[in-house]
Design an enzyme around this catalytic site. Structure first.
Site, PDB file in Angstrom:
ATOM      1  N   LYS A 213      -1.469  -3.647   0.134  1.00 52.85           N
ATOM      2  CA  LYS A 213      -2.346  -1.882   0.065  1.00 52.85           C
ATOM      3  C   LYS A 213      -3.918  -2.106  -0.179  1.00 52.85           C
ATOM      4  CE  LYS A 213      -2.426   2.252  -1.721  1.00 52.85           C
ATOM      5  NZ  LYS A 213      -1.724   3.396  -2.344  1.00 52.85           N
ATOM      6  N   GLU A 219       0.727 -12.051  -6.520  1.00 49.98           N
ATOM      7  CA  GLU A 219       2.621 -12.479  -5.333  1.00 49.98           C
ATOM      8  C   GLU A 219       1.962 -12.911  -3.518  1.00 49.98           C
ATOM      9  OE1 GLU A 219       2.986 -10.126  -7.175  1.00 49.98           O
ATOM     10  OE2 GLU A 219       4.753 -10.318  -8.130  1.00 49.98           O
ATOM     11  N   GLY A 274       2.353   3.203  -1.768  1.00 53.25           N
ATOM     12  CA  GLY A 274       3.225   1.477  -1.006  1.00 53.25           C
ATOM     13  C   GLY A 274       4.462   1.848  -0.433  1.00 53.25           C
ATOM     14  N   HIS A 391      35.868  -3.520  -2.817  1.00 49.91           N
ATOM     15  CA  HIS A 391      36.323  -5.060  -3.089  1.00 49.91           C
ATOM     16  C   HIS A 391      35.578  -5.564  -3.888  1.00 49.91           C
ATOM     17  CE1 HIS A 391      38.990  -4.990   0.117  1.00 49.91           C
ATOM     18  NE2 HIS A 391      38.484  -4.517   0.983  1.00 49.91           N
TER      19      HIS A 391
HETATM   20  O1  F6P Z   1       3.812  -3.639  -8.185  1.00 50.88           O
HETATM   21  C1  F6P Z   1       4.490  -2.302  -7.836  1.00 50.88           C
HETATM   22  C2  F6P Z   1       3.752  -2.277  -6.578  1.00 50.88           C
HETATM   23  O2  F6P Z   1       1.966  -2.079  -7.053  1.00 50.88           O
HETATM   24  C3  F6P Z   1       4.186  -1.559  -5.836  1.00 50.88           C
HETATM   25  O3  F6P Z   1       3.847   0.171  -5.637  1.00 50.88           O
HETATM   26  C4  F6P Z   1       3.358  -1.653  -4.243  1.00 50.88           C
HETATM   27  O4  F6P Z   1       3.835  -1.566  -2.948  1.00 50.88           O
HETATM   28  C5  F6P Z   1       3.387  -3.706  -4.298  1.00 50.88           C
HETATM   29  O5  F6P Z   1       3.168  -3.433  -5.824  1.00 50.88           O
HETATM   30  C6  F6P Z   1       2.445  -3.778  -3.710  1.00 50.88           C
HETATM   31  O6  F6P Z   1       1.480  -3.557  -3.391  1.00 50.88           O
HETATM   32  P1  F6P Z   1       0.080  -3.968  -2.454  1.00 50.88           P
HETATM   33  O7  F6P Z   1       0.509  -3.593  -1.090  1.00 50.88           O
HETATM   34  O8  F6P Z   1      -0.634  -3.706  -2.920  1.00 50.88           O
HETATM   35  O9  F6P Z   1       0.360  -5.843  -2.479  1.00 50.88           O
END
Ligand code: F6P
Length: 547
Positions: A213, A219, A274, A391
């Protein structure tokens, strides 16, 4: 802007709160065995159906008065007004000053919803059309890689809502997916994720969907850069990026800055949270896998439950009932968790998906006005597909000391008919719900000839509540319904608690601290450290050991 009339003042100040507590005092000591004996028709009466979903909520520790009071509580908290505010685009996400319009993502073509002077439904369908055209071109081989080879692998790079929804939907709908395509998901900044997901793939046949978003998430951006290096190491020229990378984002500037042509970008809007975005352009990998027609069926499923939630009286309203029951157990019984147990292997990632949806939404300790809550909010959601969980952790649900309300989900028809597997699967759903509710008394155990010393061990207290949710079969439409069901259940709970279910400030501090720590880990000489003694020692120990 509308507010939550009761919820904003705090759940405990709502008029029905006192009567609910009194009702709890009379219901809680009663066993479901007794409740059913006194009310034998409840197994047929306490069932709600909508759009092909059947919710049996009769095995909950409630009586008719409880249900009436919960419905009244919803009214007092302003659930109806707040729902209307959400559906009409009011900025109910107050801390981010944003509308909350995931429901617009699945409004049918031709409907109109004007927000800030724009018809958001028209915008949604414009993007859906572009996604459909692109998905078709990938699926039929018209969209080729830089060397002219057909695209055979789709890798979605994203995290949180930009990963969990797409992964869950892909796994859930694998039965409907193009099996000639390999679809994988890279989310973790741990390099293992990228390496393992790409090690057997040919870059010339691989398309990356960079889903974020904000297009700034550490990451995702780290994995996206690695993906570009991995691709270009084989494909050579920078021009290859245009054939092997597309972006899904609200942030055109960052997308362009990364080097992806905005012609290859599929947009969405700040009014899509998100964790509420799997049916927006974030679902591009899902659409490529199952095709635009199936994706449209999924949207229709979402929309059917949106309409049900918006219009149906709460007495028969599935998401409202489920949300209200969660509130009942969290507040009055002190239940800290809810187990979601899908008896459908294709829903293997559904509990993980729900964890973000429920816990990022309702894990809040202050109300909309910033005042601290004086009650428990968002329970912990967890679960695994049945029968596997039986289980492992079901022992604790049956005989442990925690009260864990469970949602058992199953389908009348399996997607892979094979011998009597499906009847065996479904028999286990019914057996678990029955065992959890009614248990087995010490007398019943003794009557089986069990020696006295083992009787307490073999006794099942029962009185464990369940919802049993049935649909005909898992298909795209049903998946949309299931997700919308939980979305609106979360909304119901957040409204009762008077919290902002659409922000996520709690994830920020860790991100900021990590940014500060990265250079301390990477410094060539021992850095000056200003953390607490534990964090300082951890940094030093890591620097020594990593070599
Ligand atoms: O760290 C939380 C968050 O902001 C979530 O709410 C979101 O879904 C995710 O990180 C990923 O964010 P983006 O789509 O901006 O990479």
């Amino acid at each position: 802007m509308s507010s939550a009339p009761g919820g904003a003042a705090g759940m405990r100040s709502l008029p029905s709160w006192g009567p609910l507590q009194e009702n709890h005092a009379s219901v809680a000591p009663r066993h479901l065995r007794e409740i059913f004996a006194d009310d034998p028709g409840r197994g047929e009466r306490l069932v709600a159906e909508a759009a092909g979903l059947r919710l049996d909520y009769s095995k909950n520790r409630v009586d008719d008065e409880t249900l009436g009071l919960l419905v009244t509580l919803a009214g007092e908290a302003g659930l109806r007004e707040r729902t209307e505010a959400m559906f009409s685009g009011e900025r109910i996400n107050v801390t981010e000053d944003r509308s909350v319009l995931h429901v617009a993502l699945r409004m049918p073509r031709g409907r109109s919803l004007i927000v800030d002077g724009r018809d958001v439904v028209a915008d949604v369908h414009e993007v859906l059309d572009r996604m459909a055209a692109f998905s078709r071109s990938v699926r039929d081989g018209e969209w080729t890689g830089h060397t002219g080879k057909r695209i055979r692998n789709i890798i979605n790079i994203g995290i949180g809502g930009s990963d969990l929804g797409p992964v869950m939907a892909y796994r859930a709908l694998r039965h409907y997916s193009d099996r000639d395509l390999t679809v994988r998901f890279v989310s973790n900044v741990d390099a293992t994720d990228f390496v393992e997901k790409t090690r057997d793939l040919d870059p010339a046949e691989t398309l990356f969907v960079i889903a974020s978003k904000t297009f700034t998430t550490l990451e995702t951006m780290t994995n996206a850069r690695t993906a570009r290096e991995w691709s270009l190491a084989t494909l050579g020229e920078e021009a290859a990026v245009a054939r092997h990378f597309v972006a899904v984002s609200t942030n055109a500037e960052e997308v362009a800055g990364f080097g992806i042509d905005t012609d290859n970008m599929f947009g969405f809007w700040d009014w899509v949270g998100g964790r509420y975005s799997m049916d927006s352009a974030i679902g591009l990998s899902t659409m490529i896998a199952i095709g635009p027609e199936r994706f449209a069926e999924m949207l229709a499923g979402f929309h059917a439950i949106d309409e049900h939630f918006r219009t149906e009286p709460y007495e028969r309203n599935l998401p409202a009932l489920m949300g209200l029951l969660n509130v009942w157990y969290a507040e009055l019984f002190g239940a800290e968790t809810v187990a979601v147990l899908p008896y459908e292997q294709y829903l293997e990632r559904f509990p993980a998906y729900l964890q973000q949806l429920t816990m990022e939404s309702n894990g809040k300790h202050v109300r909309l006005d910033g005042a601290a809550v004086d009650y428990a909010t968002g329970p912990i959601f967890w679960g695994e597909p049945g029968t596997n969980g039986q289980h492992s952790f079901y022992q604790l649900i049956h005989q442990g000391t925690h009260l864990i309300p469970c949602d058992l989900i199953f389908f009348a028809r399996g997607l892979n008919p094979l011998g009597d597997h499906h009847d065996l699967l479904v028999a286990n759903v019914f057996a678990q719900a029955e065992a959890l509710a009614f248990g087995k008394t010490a007398d019943e155990v003794r009557a089986e000839g069990v020696p006295d010393r083992l009787v307490p061990h073999k006794t099942f207290e029962g009185n464990r509540p369940t919802n049993v949710l049935m649909a005909e079969r898992l298909d795209p439409e049903t998946l949309g319904k299931l997700v919308a069901l939980y979305e609106h259940s979360v909304f119901t709970q957040g409204t009762i608690w008077g919290i902002d279910s659409f922000d996520q400030w709690g994830v920020e501090l860790g991100k900021t601290l990590a940014k500060r720590i990265v250079p301390e880990l990477q410094a060539t000489t021992d850095p000056e450290l200003g953390h607490d003694s534990s964090t300082n020692a951890l940094i030093r120990a890591y620097r020594r050991r990593r070599g």
